[in-house]
Each structure stands twice: as structure tokens, then as C-alpha cells.
Scaffold this motif. Structure first.
Motif, PDB file in Angstrom:
ATOM      1  N   ARG A   1      17.693 -25.573 -11.765  1.00  0.00           N
ATOM      2  CA  ARG A   1      18.040 -26.409 -12.927  1.00  0.00           C
ATOM      3  C   ARG A   1      18.001 -25.722 -14.375  1.00  0.00           C
ATOM      4  N   SER A   2      16.916 -24.765 -14.267  1.00  0.00           N
ATOM      5  CA  SER A   2      16.424 -24.004 -15.414  1.00  0.00           C
ATOM      6  C   SER A   2      17.579 -22.737 -15.647  1.00  0.00           C
ATOM      7  N   LEU A   3      18.574 -22.449 -14.594  1.00  0.00           N
ATOM      8  CA  LEU A   3      19.491 -21.336 -14.857  1.00  0.00           C
ATOM      9  C   LEU A   3      20.729 -21.998 -15.625  1.00  0.00           C
ATOM     10  N   PRO A   4      21.202 -21.125 -16.529  1.00  0.00           N
ATOM     11  CA  PRO A   4      22.478 -21.383 -17.217  1.00  0.00           C
ATOM     12  C   PRO A   4      23.664 -22.113 -16.113  1.00  0.00           C
ATOM     13  N   LEU A   5      24.353 -23.087 -16.819  1.00  0.00           N
ATOM     14  CA  LEU A   5      25.386 -23.775 -16.305  1.00  0.00           C
ATOM     15  C   LEU A   5      26.300 -22.987 -15.390  1.00  0.00           C
ATOM     16  N   ARG A   6      26.609 -21.909 -16.140  1.00  0.00           N
ATOM     17  CA  ARG A   6      27.737 -20.986 -15.230  1.00  0.00           C
ATOM     18  C   ARG A   6      27.071 -20.068 -14.023  1.00  0.00           C
ATOM     19  N   SER A   7      25.871 -19.809 -14.142  1.00  0.00           N
ATOM     20  CA  SER A   7      25.216 -19.474 -13.054  1.00  0.00           C
ATOM     21  C   SER A   7      25.135 -20.455 -11.875  1.00  0.00           C
ATOM     22  N   ARG A   8      24.632 -21.655 -12.216  1.00  0.00           N
ATOM     23  CA  ARG A   8      24.527 -22.629 -11.266  1.00  0.00           C
ATOM     24  C   ARG A   8      26.210 -23.018 -10.645  1.00  0.00           C
ATOM     25  N   LEU A   9      27.076 -22.719 -11.329  1.00  0.00           N
ATOM     26  CA  LEU A   9      28.456 -23.314 -10.961  1.00  0.00           C
ATOM     27  C   LEU A   9      28.753 -22.030  -9.976  1.00  0.00           C
ATOM     28  N   ALA A  10      28.480 -20.778 -10.220  1.00  0.00           N
ATOM     29  CA  ALA A  10      28.654 -19.526  -9.336  1.00  0.00           C
ATOM     30  C   ALA A  10      27.981 -19.842  -8.009  1.00  0.00           C
ATOM     31  N   LEU A  11      26.666 -20.247  -8.098  1.00  0.00           N
ATOM     32  CA  LEU A  11      26.029 -20.407  -7.178  1.00  0.00           C
ATOM     33  C   LEU A  11      26.353 -21.465  -5.951  1.00  0.00           C
ATOM     34  N   LEU A  12      26.909 -22.551  -6.743  1.00  0.00           N
ATOM     35  CA  LEU A  12      27.287 -23.644  -5.902  1.00  0.00           C
ATOM     36  C   LEU A  12      28.577 -23.352  -5.167  1.00  0.00           C
ATOM     37  N   VAL A  13      29.504 -22.611  -5.828  1.00  0.00           N
ATOM     38  CA  VAL A  13      30.481 -22.114  -5.185  1.00  0.00           C
ATOM     39  C   VAL A  13      30.396 -21.068  -4.148  1.00  0.00           C
TER      40      VAL A  13
ATOM     41  N   ALA B   1      27.517 -20.991  -2.515  1.00  0.00           N
ATOM     42  CA  ALA B   1      26.894 -21.752  -1.279  1.00  0.00           C
ATOM     43  C   ALA B   1      27.910 -22.615  -0.412  1.00  0.00           C
ATOM     44  N   ALA B   2      28.908 -23.188  -1.287  1.00  0.00           N
ATOM     45  CA  ALA B   2      30.063 -24.073  -0.681  1.00  0.00           C
ATOM     46  C   ALA B   2      30.758 -22.901   0.304  1.00  0.00           C
ATOM     47  N   VAL B   3      31.165 -21.971  -0.271  1.00  0.00           N
ATOM     48  CA  VAL B   3      31.876 -20.966   0.612  1.00  0.00           C
ATOM     49  C   VAL B   3      31.145 -20.669   1.967  1.00  0.00           C
ATOM     50  N   ALA B   4      29.967 -20.260   1.453  1.00  0.00           N
ATOM     51  CA  ALA B   4      29.211 -19.681   2.648  1.00  0.00           C
ATOM     52  C   ALA B   4      28.853 -20.511   3.717  1.00  0.00           C
ATOM     53  N   PHE B   5      28.662 -21.803   3.487  1.00  0.00           N
ATOM     54  CA  PHE B   5      28.637 -22.993   4.337  1.00  0.00           C
ATOM     55  C   PHE B   5      29.749 -23.332   5.047  1.00  0.00           C
ATOM     56  N   ALA B   6      31.061 -23.148   4.483  1.00  0.00           N
ATOM     57  CA  ALA B   6      32.348 -23.373   5.139  1.00  0.00           C
ATOM     58  C   ALA B   6      32.502 -22.057   6.110  1.00  0.00           C
TER      59      ALA B   6
ATOM     60  N   LEU C   1      30.511 -11.757  10.588  1.00  0.00           N
ATOM     61  CA  LEU C   1      29.367 -11.761   9.546  1.00  0.00           C
ATOM     62  C   LEU C   1      29.796 -10.962   8.345  1.00  0.00           C
ATOM     63  N   LEU C   2      30.663  -9.832   8.764  1.00  0.00           N
ATOM     64  CA  LEU C   2      31.135  -8.882   7.549  1.00  0.00           C
ATOM     65  C   LEU C   2      32.086  -9.647   6.710  1.00  0.00           C
ATOM     66  N   VAL C   3      33.236 -10.132   7.549  1.00  0.00           N
ATOM     67  CA  VAL C   3      34.052 -10.914   6.836  1.00  0.00           C
ATOM     68  C   VAL C   3      33.631 -12.158   5.826  1.00  0.00           C
ATOM     69  N   GLY C   4      32.585 -12.905   6.551  1.00  0.00           N
ATOM     70  CA  GLY C   4      31.890 -13.781   5.921  1.00  0.00           C
ATOM     71  C   GLY C   4      30.904 -13.289   4.825  1.00  0.00           C
ATOM     72  N   GLY C   5      30.581 -12.456   4.824  1.00  0.00           N
ATOM     73  CA  GLY C   5      29.707 -11.897   3.728  1.00  0.00           C
ATOM     74  C   GLY C   5      30.570 -11.463   2.485  1.00  0.00           C
ATOM     75  N   ILE C   6      31.717 -10.610   2.796  1.00  0.00           N
ATOM     76  CA  ILE C   6      32.545 -10.253   1.917  1.00  0.00           C
ATOM     77  C   ILE C   6      33.177 -11.719   1.176  1.00  0.00           C
TER      78      ILE C   6
ATOM     79  N   VAL D   1      31.801 -14.663   0.997  1.00  0.00           N
ATOM     80  CA  VAL D   1      30.986 -15.351   0.098  1.00  0.00           C
ATOM     81  C   VAL D   1      30.416 -14.327  -1.207  1.00  0.00           C
ATOM     82  N   LEU D   2      30.661 -13.287  -1.068  1.00  0.00           N
ATOM     83  CA  LEU D   2      30.460 -12.302  -2.504  1.00  0.00           C
ATOM     84  C   LEU D   2      31.640 -12.525  -2.956  1.00  0.00           C
ATOM     85  N   GLY D   3      32.931 -12.612  -2.810  1.00  0.00           N
ATOM     86  CA  GLY D   3      33.948 -12.814  -3.370  1.00  0.00           C
ATOM     87  C   GLY D   3      34.264 -14.296  -4.081  1.00  0.00           C
ATOM     88  N   ALA D   4      33.613 -15.187  -3.309  1.00  0.00           N
ATOM     89  CA  ALA D   4      33.606 -16.580  -3.903  1.00  0.00           C
ATOM     90  C   ALA D   4      32.594 -16.578  -4.865  1.00  0.00           C
ATOM     91  N   GLY D   5      31.590 -15.924  -4.874  1.00  0.00           N
ATOM     92  CA  GLY D   5      30.528 -16.014  -5.953  1.00  0.00           C
ATOM     93  C   GLY D   5      31.110 -15.198  -7.244  1.00  0.00           C
TER      94      GLY D   5
END
Length: 491
Positions: free
Chosen positions: A9-21, A23-28, A192-197, A199-203
């Protein structure tokens, strides 16, 4: 967990949005990858099972069966046997073949690359073999290599074309899982490689989208900080589109405009109040100085003049007190003005009380009243004061011996005088604070009476207006929502 949430919650809003996106892509991606891996594993195992089942459907050779009686763990010599005599196992890959007995002994065919480790399920099946049935399992050979095992009944072909199930024995077929496991491992690595790429791209994409989406918020923040720093309420934010950010910008612009208007009204009120207070204070100071100088110099003022000075001082004090009271009334907020004092009021009774006060102030006037019952929701004291102000104006501008007509019908209160009337060009200003007609500046008053009337009536949900009468004079009209009968109980 709570500490991690607080740090998030202490992170800037844009950082929280990037992390949430991310995380959502990583889960998917994880869900799709795991599902894909299990589907491929199932397909590969189905292929192995089909190959094993296809080979197991062929009856075993008689020479292989004849060796069970002296099976001691050594390899069976199938010399001279045809592939069918060796078990009919014709797979296109390296395969295992052996016979297991109910007591756990096993005989390995020479075509088998190794010996399969016997499990309890294999011996249990050998004790009760059932035609057309078999059991699949994962196992290992004696060298520890993983294999896929199929255990089926041991059957031989009879000369008459029938088949016979050998009791207390079963045939074990197996194929190595090395290639299958290697394929699955490679697939897991690729996923794993494709998923990692991904997730990084989604972030990265989430951070870019957050920056682009929050750019209007940054502009809004800069504007708010500028207003807080400079108190410049004239700044406006450009509104683009009709999304939530645009609505927020419009709301901010409306808020600053309201604040600017409120500041202007406040400054105007202070200026007008100072102007109105200056006249009675100046007159009061002059009179007091005259009285003081008379006492200091020992030169008495004639009794008639002294009496006039004291009467003037009293009048100026009364005017100051009335002006200060009016200012206090106008300075209160709507909530503080109405508050919890709002109740059901009999308007006809309030008008009667105001009429009694008006008749005392204009005893030479004829005030007629025709009042019908009407009940409204309002603050009793404020409503009475507003009606008194309207009647005071009618009394003030009525000629000596004139008539004031008051009527209350269906919630509409009308007060008509026969005075000089109000010019049409002055009607839009009659409810402004401290506004007074040039012809009325010589008369007592502060110019706040009609402002208080307008405010009180609006708080009660009604309307007030002034208009010239056809044959001279002015008609003041107040319309208030209500009912001709009081409700059984207060709302």
C-alpha cells in the motif's frame, strides 16, 4: 502478511498497478502452462498405454509358458521361438517383457533390455488374472530407469484357435519413460521461459499503461499543489473525453469555481459590511465627541440639543445592533442555520405573529389580512423573521394612512403595499446583500432584510419574488411547499 500488505500500500499507484497486472498475468500464464503440461503428459501417456495395450492383446507363445515351471530369476532362452512364441511383442521402441508369478518370481525374456521391478499390484493381479483386463502403473527397472508398466493375464493359443489363461502368472510389458520425461521436461522449460518473458512483458506493459493512464492524474495533482501553494482559484484543468478522469477534472474545476465565487462573496460581504458600519460609527463617534467636549470644556449643550444627541446615539446603537445581528444570520452556514430546529409550522399563525409586530411599527397604516391554513416545514424563528422583514418593507414604503394587504392562499403568501414601487431595472438586485434603492438610502435599514428573506425561503424549499402592482406599489410573493392540514405526527 500484514507487513507485506502495508508495504504494497505504501508503493506509488503506478507501481501497484504494474505489480497487479504482472501478478494477474503470472497467474494466468501459470494456470495455462500447468494445464498445457498435464494435457501433453496425458496425451503422451495415452500413446504409451495404447502401444502397450496393442502388444498385450496378442496371446503369448507356448514355449515361453513352458519355462515358468523352472523360473528361478534367470533369463529365459527363447531360441528357436518365433516372435509370436516370444510373446508377440512387436513394438517400435525399446521394450521390456517378463512373466511374474503369484509368489513374486519373475522370468525375463531375452528380447527385454532389462528386468522390471515387481510391485505388490503385479503379484496381486497374478493371483487373480481376469481376461480382458490389465493394470497400468509407473515403475522402474533394476537399474532405476523409469518405465511405464502394463500387467495383463498370461494367455496361450490352443491348436483349435482358443486361448487359455495361465493361473498364478501374469505378463508384464513396459516401455522406458526416458524419452517421454525428457519431452515433458523440455516442455516445462519452454513454458517456464515463455511464461517468464510474458510476466516481464506484462509488468512493463502495466507500468507503461499506468503511466499513460495516470498522466491526467499527475496534471490534476500538479494543479492542486499549485492552488494549495499560491491560492490561485482561477486555475482550470483541461477536460478531455468523458471518462472518470474527465469527471474528476470537471468536479475539481467546479470546486475551484465555487471556492472562487465564495471568496468573492466573502470579500464583498466584508467590504459591504465595512461600508455600512462606517456611517453609523462615524455618526456615533461625532455625537459622542460633542458630548465629551462639552463635559471637558464646561460649556453645556442646550437641553434640547443634548436630548437630540442622546436620541441619535441610541438610534445609531440600535442600527449597529440590528446590522450585526443580520450579519451573524447571513454568516451562518445552511446546516447551522437550519440544523435540527426544522419542524412543522402553521404558516398562518406565523403570519399573524408577524402582523402584530408590523401593526405596532405602523400604527397609522391599515393592514388587512386574509389567511387560510397552511402547514410547512421550516425553522419557526427564521420563518417569522423573514415574514417580519417583508412586512417591515411594506410598512416602511407605504404612505401615511396607506393600506397593506396580506393574503395566504394555498401556500402562497402575498404582501401588497401602495407605496412608490420598485423600478423594473432594480428588481434583479433587491435580494442582493447590502443593496438599497437610491430612493431608500435615507431610510433606516442595512440592506440585508430581503437577503435574509430569500435565504430562509430557499432553505424551506420555497420561492420569493417582488413585482410592481398594476395601480402602484409592490407585491411580495412567497411560495412554500406544504399542506392545508397538519400531519398526524412530526416527520
Amino acid at each position: 502478511m500484514k507487513g507485506l500488505f502495508r508495504r504494497f500500500r505504501s508503493l506509488p499507484l503506478r507501481s501497484r498497478l504494474a505489480l497487479l497486472v504482472a501478478a494477474a498475468v503470472a497467474f494466468a500464464v501459470a494456470a495455462v502452462s500447468v494445464t498445457c503440461w498435464f494435457i501433453v503428459q496425458g496425451k503422451l501417456y495415452d500413446e504409451l498405454n495404447n502401444e502397450l495395450q496393442s502388444s498385450a492383446n496378442r496371446p503369448q507363445g507356448g514355449k515361453l509358458v513352458s519355462t515358468i515351471s523352472n523360473c528361478n530369476g534367470s533369463e529365459v532362452d527363447p531360441s528357436g521361438q518365433s516372435p509370436t512364441d516370444a510373446g508377440g511383442f512387436r513394438a517400435q521402441f525399446e521394450s521390456y517383457l517378463q512373466v511374474v508369478t503369484a509368489d513374486g518370481e519373475s522370468c525375463v525374456a531375452s528380447v527385454s533390455p532389462g528386468k522390471i521391478e515387481v510391485a505388490g499390484s503385479d503379484t496381486d493381479f497374478a493371483k487373480n488374472p481376469v481376461a480382458g483386463h490389465g493394470t497400468f502403473r509407473d515403475g522402474t527397472d533394476t537399474k532405476g530407469n523409469p518405465v511405464r508398466v502394463l500387467t495383463v493375464p498370461l494367455m496361450i493359443s490352443n491348436p483349435d484357435g482358443t486361448t487359455t489363461i495361465i493361473k498364478d502368472a501374469a505378463t508384464m510389458y513396459a516401455v522406458p519413460l526416458k524419452g517421454t520425461n525428457a519431452t515433458l521436461n523440455e516442455l516445462a522449460l519452454v513454458l517456464l521461459l515463455v511464461g517468464g518473458i510474458g510476466v516481464l512483458g506484462a509488468g512493463a506493459a502495466g507500468l507503461w499503461v499506468a503511466r499513460a493512464g495516470l498522466r491526467p492524474v499527475d496534471k490534476l495533482t500538479e494543479t492542486v499543489e499549485h492552488v494549495a501553494r499560491t491560492e490561485d482559484l482561477t486555475v482550470r484543468i483541461p477536460v478531455e473525453g468523458n471518462d472518470e478522469i474527465a469527471r474528476l477534472s470537471e468536479s475539481f474545476n467546479s470546486m475551484t469555481a465555487s471556492l472562487a465565487s465564495s471568496r468573492e462573496l466573502q470579500q464583498q460581504l466584508i467590504a459591504d459590511a465595512g461600508h455600512e458600519l462606517r456611517t453609523p460609527l462615524t455618526s456615533l463617534r461625532t455625537n459622542i465627541e460633542l458630548l465629551t467636549r462639552s463635559e471637558e470644556t464646561g460649556r453645556p449643550i442646550p437641553p434640547a440639543d443634548r436630548k437630540a444627541l442622546l436620541a441619535s446615539v441610541t438610534a445609531q446603537m440600535t442600527e449597529l445592533a440590528a446590522l450585526i445581528g443580520d450579519l451573524q444570520t447571513l454568516s451562518r452556514s445552511d446546516e447551522a442555520h437550519a440544523g435540527d430546529r426544522v419542524e412543522v409550522v402553521a404558516l398562518q399563525d406565523t403570519v399573524e405573529a408577524a402582523l402584530r409586530r408590523a401593526r405596532l411599527r405602523g400604527p397609522e397604516l391599515t393592514i388587512t389580512a386574509d389567511l387560510e391554513p397552511w402547514f410547512v416545514r421550516a425553522e419557526p424563528s427564521a420563518l417569522e423573521r423573514a415574514i417580519v422583514n417583508i412586512l417591515d418593507n411594506a410598512v416602511k414604503f407605504s404612505p401615511p394612512g396607506g393600506t397593506v394587504d396580506v393574503g395566504l392562499h394555498a401556500g402562497e403568501l402575498s404582501v401588497r403595499d401602495h407605496g412608490p414601487g420598485i423600478p423594473t431595472d432594480e428588481l434583479p438586485h433587491v435580494f442582493d446583500r447590502f443593496w438599497r434603492s437610491p430612493d431608500a438610502r435615507a431610510l433606516p435599514g442595512s440592506g440585508l432584510g430581503l437577503s435574509i428573506v430569500a435565504r430562509t425561503v430557499q432553505q424551506a424549499g420555497g420561492e420569493v419574488s417582488l413585482r410592481p402592482a398594476e395601480d402602484g406599489g409592490t407585491i411580495a410573493t412567497v411560495r412554500l411547499p406544504g399542506a392545508p392540514a397538519a400531519p398526524p405526527e412530526l416527520p
